[in-house]
Design a protein around this motif. Structure first.
Motif, short mmCIF file in Angstrom:
data_model
loop_
_atom_site.label_atom_id
_atom_site.label_comp_id
_atom_site.label_asym_id
_atom_site.label_seq_id
_atom_site.Cartn_x
_atom_site.Cartn_y
_atom_site.Cartn_z
N GLN A 147 -36.49 93.85 14.13
CA GLN A 147 -36.68 93.24 12.68
C GLN A 147 -37.40 91.84 12.61
OE1 GLN A 147 -33.82 93.33 10.07
NE2 GLN A 147 -33.62 94.84 11.48
N GLY A 148 -38.55 91.89 10.79
CA GLY A 148 -38.73 91.07 10.54
C GLY A 148 -38.77 89.72 10.03
N ALA A 156 -28.41 97.56 9.94
CA ALA A 156 -26.84 96.27 10.89
C ALA A 156 -27.13 95.13 10.78
CB ALA A 156 -26.96 97.38 11.99
N ALA A 157 -28.89 94.78 11.42
CA ALA A 157 -28.72 93.42 11.73
C ALA A 157 -28.66 92.05 10.71
CB ALA A 157 -30.46 93.24 11.46
N ALA A 168 -25.73 89.54 11.94
CA ALA A 168 -26.41 88.50 11.03
C ALA A 168 -25.37 86.87 10.86
CB ALA A 168 -27.32 87.79 10.92
N ASP A 169 -24.64 88.11 9.78
CA ASP A 169 -23.74 87.17 8.26
C ASP A 169 -22.24 86.96 9.32
OD1 ASP A 169 -24.65 87.36 5.85
OD2 ASP A 169 -23.87 89.12 5.88
N SER A 170 -22.11 87.96 10.08
CA SER A 170 -20.64 87.68 11.13
C SER A 170 -21.03 86.75 12.25
CB SER A 170 -20.47 89.26 12.57
OG SER A 170 -19.53 89.17 12.82
N ARG A 171 -22.35 86.98 12.93
CA ARG A 171 -22.75 85.83 13.80
C ARG A 171 -22.48 84.25 13.45
NH1 ARG A 171 -24.91 87.21 18.56
NH2 ARG A 171 -25.05 89.59 18.64
N THR A 172 -23.05 84.16 11.84
CA THR A 172 -22.98 82.72 11.07
C THR A 172 -22.03 82.13 11.15
OG1 THR A 172 -25.54 82.82 10.22
CG2 THR A 172 -23.64 81.49 8.50
#
Length: 199
Positions: A157-158, A164-165, A169-173
């Motif tokens: 990712q940039g 999927a990233a 990221a939403d899930s991790r947050t």
């Protein structure tokens, strides 16, 4: 939840989609137009201080209706907004957790660091706008200061996440905020129990 947009401003569809996502997962989401405080989006130190004051004021206003000092609050910031969230966190704003997506801690706040709430750092390894070294330095700083910190670097990712990233990221947050709030509640309950035992 206070959601802090990036330099492109709060009208960008992505930030509204993120606000809707977190709202659908049980959060009351505030998307402040913090540029209104400075009439500028330039990341100067004076502007950062003004934007941090916007966050502090909003937190104070949201606690006032209930009169509760224990109302749960979290910050999520993106790019410039992540840097504002980190700046606010470095001044120990009363939030239970911060998730910063591809931001950096501004120099002035780094040199006057007072603390940091539980922190989630998410960054793209290919970020050419805010290089991943910023995240790596922040991770090291958290280790040195023994701040509670979790991190994930996305190798493909940039500056900004997609596909999927983004879902990850939403899930991790969400997971990080849930665990941080539960941990804070458990600590408060333990503190109350100890006070009762000492009476």
């Amino acid at each position: 939840m206070i959601l802090l947009h990036g330099a492109s401003g709060p009208s960008v569809g992505f930030y509204r989609e993120q606000a809707e996502y977190f709202s659908s997962n049980g959060y009351t989401v505030f998307l402040p137009h913090y540029f209104d405080a400075t009439k500028s989006s330039d990341p100067t130190m004076d502007n950062y201080h003004a934007w941090v004051n916007v966050v502090k004021t909003l937190l104070s206003e949201q606690r006032a209706p209930t009169g509760s000092a224990h109302r749960k609050s979290v910050l999520v910031g993106y790019s410039l907004g992540a840097s504002v969230a980190l700046a606010a966190g470095s001044e120990e704003v009363p939030v239970d957790a911060i998730a910063e997506w591809y931001g950096s801690l501004p120099d002035d706040f780094f040199y006057h660091l007072q603390g940091m709430p539980p922190l989630l750092i998410l960054h793209g390894e290919r970020d050419s706008n805010i290089p991943v070294e910023n995240a790596q330095q922040l991770i090291k700083l958290c280790g040195i200061k023994q701040f509670q910190c979790e991190s994930h670097i996305y190798p493909d990712q940039g500056h900004g996440f997609s596909g999927a990233a983004l879902k990850d990221a939403d899930s991790r947050t969400l997971s990080f905020f849930s665990r941080s709030v539960q941990r804070e509640e458990a600590q408060n309950d333990n503190g109350k129990s100890r006070r009762m035992q000492n009476r």
